[in-house]
Scaffold this motif. Structure first.
Motif, PDB file in Angstrom:
ATOM      1  N   LYS A  71       0.796  -1.075   0.003  1.00 48.83           N
ATOM      2  CA  LYS A  71      -0.074  -0.053   0.051  1.00 48.83           C
ATOM      3  C   LYS A  71       1.195   1.162   0.003  1.00 48.83           C
ATOM      4  N   ILE A  72       0.421   2.278  -0.561  1.00 52.45           N
ATOM      5  CA  ILE A  72       1.346   3.494  -0.840  1.00 52.45           C
ATOM      6  C   ILE A  72       0.886   4.465   0.409  1.00 52.45           C
ATOM      7  N   ILE A 103       6.603  -2.351 -10.471  1.00 54.14           N
ATOM      8  CA  ILE A 103       6.899  -3.679  -9.956  1.00 54.14           C
ATOM      9  C   ILE A 103       6.386  -4.371  -8.683  1.00 54.14           C
ATOM     10  N   PRO A 104       6.967  -3.139  -7.600  1.00 50.58           N
ATOM     11  CA  PRO A 104       6.797  -3.717  -6.273  1.00 50.58           C
ATOM     12  C   PRO A 104       5.220  -3.827  -6.029  1.00 50.58           C
ATOM     13  N   LEU A 105       4.418  -3.024  -6.268  1.00 51.80           N
ATOM     14  CA  LEU A 105       2.881  -3.168  -6.228  1.00 51.80           C
ATOM     15  C   LEU A 105       2.267  -4.142  -7.054  1.00 51.80           C
ATOM     16  N   VAL A 106       2.655  -4.741  -8.031  1.00 53.45           N
ATOM     17  CA  VAL A 106       2.244  -5.796  -8.693  1.00 53.45           C
ATOM     18  C   VAL A 106       2.644  -7.015  -8.059  1.00 53.45           C
ATOM     19  N   LEU A 107       3.856  -7.185  -7.687  1.00 51.93           N
ATOM     20  CA  LEU A 107       4.262  -8.257  -6.779  1.00 51.93           C
ATOM     21  C   LEU A 107       3.501  -8.443  -5.689  1.00 51.93           C
ATOM     22  N   LEU A 108       2.962  -7.260  -4.916  1.00 46.68           N
ATOM     23  CA  LEU A 108       2.635  -7.609  -3.686  1.00 46.68           C
ATOM     24  C   LEU A 108       0.835  -7.586  -3.652  1.00 46.68           C
ATOM     25  N   ASN A 109       0.358  -7.159  -4.975  1.00 48.22           N
ATOM     26  CA  ASN A 109      -1.265  -7.191  -5.133  1.00 48.22           C
ATOM     27  C   ASN A 109      -1.529  -8.049  -6.363  1.00 48.22           C
ATOM     28  N   SER A 110      -2.226  -9.142  -5.995  1.00 42.62           N
ATOM     29  CA  SER A 110      -2.692  -9.859  -7.095  1.00 42.62           C
ATOM     30  C   SER A 110      -3.674  -9.722  -7.956  1.00 42.62           C
ATOM     31  N   SER A 111      -4.684  -8.539  -7.454  1.00 42.04           N
ATOM     32  CA  SER A 111      -5.381  -7.898  -8.379  1.00 42.04           C
ATOM     33  C   SER A 111      -4.827  -7.104  -9.459  1.00 42.04           C
ATOM     34  N   LEU A 146      10.139   0.810 -12.006  1.00 43.26           N
ATOM     35  CA  LEU A 146      11.141   0.040 -11.005  1.00 43.26           C
ATOM     36  C   LEU A 146      10.779   0.219  -9.534  1.00 43.26           C
ATOM     37  N   GLU A 147      10.248   1.317  -9.086  1.00 43.46           N
ATOM     38  CA  GLU A 147      10.053   1.932  -7.683  1.00 43.46           C
ATOM     39  C   GLU A 147       8.566   1.511  -7.361  1.00 43.46           C
ATOM     40  N   GLY A 148       7.618   1.767  -8.303  1.00 46.31           N
ATOM     41  CA  GLY A 148       6.179   1.608  -7.883  1.00 46.31           C
ATOM     42  C   GLY A 148       5.572   0.631  -8.602  1.00 46.31           C
ATOM     43  N   CYS A 171       9.549   8.034  -7.364  1.00 47.81           N
ATOM     44  CA  CYS A 171       8.094   7.923  -7.699  1.00 47.81           C
ATOM     45  C   CYS A 171       7.177   7.690  -6.557  1.00 47.81           C
ATOM     46  N   TYR A 172       6.100   8.690  -6.692  1.00 46.16           N
ATOM     47  CA  TYR A 172       5.053   8.762  -5.780  1.00 46.16           C
ATOM     48  C   TYR A 172       4.533   7.311  -5.256  1.00 46.16           C
ATOM     49  N   SER A 173       4.367   6.528  -6.340  1.00 46.66           N
ATOM     50  CA  SER A 173       3.666   5.197  -6.036  1.00 46.66           C
ATOM     51  C   SER A 173       4.728   4.202  -5.426  1.00 46.66           C
ATOM     52  N   CYS A 174       5.822   4.533  -5.185  1.00 44.48           N
ATOM     53  CA  CYS A 174       6.626   3.480  -4.570  1.00 44.48           C
ATOM     54  C   CYS A 174       6.046   3.306  -3.388  1.00 44.48           C
ATOM     55  N   PRO A 175       5.949   2.086  -2.957  1.00 45.99           N
ATOM     56  CA  PRO A 175       5.202   1.535  -1.417  1.00 45.99           C
ATOM     57  C   PRO A 175       5.933   2.067  -0.392  1.00 45.99           C
ATOM     58  N   GLY A 176       7.247   2.601  -0.506  1.00 45.59           N
ATOM     59  CA  GLY A 176       8.214   3.069   0.510  1.00 45.59           C
ATOM     60  C   GLY A 176       8.230   4.633   0.549  1.00 45.59           C
TER      61      GLY A 176
END
Length: 289
Positions: free
Chosen positions: A29-30, A166-174, A162-164, A45-50
């Protein structure tokens, strides 16, 4: 500690602070806390989870693409302040994605390439990215609601992938089920940038980054400047040989492409290159008088 080790430490520290929301990397989650209204000085990136801050280019596109704003003195002012003080020194010290490219360039498995064919033209692409994708289309290509897509972030930016992405896709199945050709296109761009970064110093910074394009306009006028002592310089060209951006520092110490990493200072055998804050220099001169 030498200059380059200090620089790496600063880069690592800024990257860690900018992406300090550790929980985001476990939950997918962002972060939406109060600091997200602030921009990071570099590309992050704003959308990077961290990420605990916003990206200045993403923010600029957001306000330019909204008919309720059209111009944000905050975003413009933020970049103006950092540019006026450091110029592209921001790229050399305060940019997380610049740091990632620097680490990739240290990988010794490929032959290093100082410059690509058509280098002069390639270095102008970042100004096209800034003027067309970030500014022009944000003003022109609006929908019926008066809003527009962040074209650079959506179609080009490897930082967001890279920062947003890939991590979000890996962590969210939807999100994994929603991946389409656009995501694959962004992955391709990222792969090219990663492989390119192993062989060429900072290809994204050199050729594509619109934020670097903005900061480059300040290099000749910023408070911090590179200086060459012409009385001691014999124009041996050593500064250009150690410069990974391939800049003839003895000819143009404040080139628009210079990220002020300081390697030319360390590499100059005659010690005639320095970096200085001009305000402090003027103050010191007044004190001597």
């Amino acid at each position: 500690m030498n200059r380059q080790r200090k620089r790496i430490l600063i880069q690592a520290l800024i990257t860690a602070i900018s992406n300090g929301y550790i929980k985001g990397f476990t939950t997918g989650k962002i972060y939406t806390g109060g600091s997200k209204v602030l921009c990071s000085p570099g590309m992050n990136c704003y959308s990077c989870p961290g990420s605990v801050t916003a990206c200045p280019i993403g923010s600029l596109q957001a306000v330019l693409g909204n008919k309720n704003y059209r111009l944000s003195l905050y975003v413009i002012g933020f970049m103006f302040i950092f540019g006026a003080v450091l110029g592209r020194g921001v790229c050399g010290f305060l940019c997380p994605f610049g740091f990632i490219q620097d680490l990739l360039y240290k990988i010794p498995f490929f032959k290093k390439i100082r410059k690509l064919p058509g280098e002069t033209i390639l270095r102008k692409i970042k100004y096209v990215m800034l003027s067309v994708l970030v500014v022009f289309l944000s003003y022109i290509a609006t929908d019926s609601l008066g809003k527009t897509s962040p074209y650079f972030c959506k179609y080009v930016c490897p930082v967001g992938t890279l920062e947003g992405g890939i991590p979000l896709v890996l962590l969210n199945s939807s999100l994994r089920t929603a991946c389409d050709f656009l995501f694959e296109w962004k992955i391709l761009i990222l792969i090219i940038i990663i492989l390119g970064s192993i062989m060429v110093c900072r290809p994204f910074c050199r050729y594509l980054c619109p934020l670097g394009a903005i900061y480059s306009f300040f290099n000749k006028h910023s408070i911090y400047k590179m200086k060459v002592d012409i009385n001691r310089c014999n124009e041996c060209g050593q500064c250009q040989r150690v410069c990974e951006m391939d800049i003839p520092v003895y000819k143009n110490p404040n080139s628009m492409d210079c990220i002020r990493c300081g390697k030319c200072i360390d590499g100059c055998k005659n010690g005639c290159i320095s970096g200085e804050f001009t305000v402090l220099t003027h103050l010191n001169n007044k004190d001597k008088i």
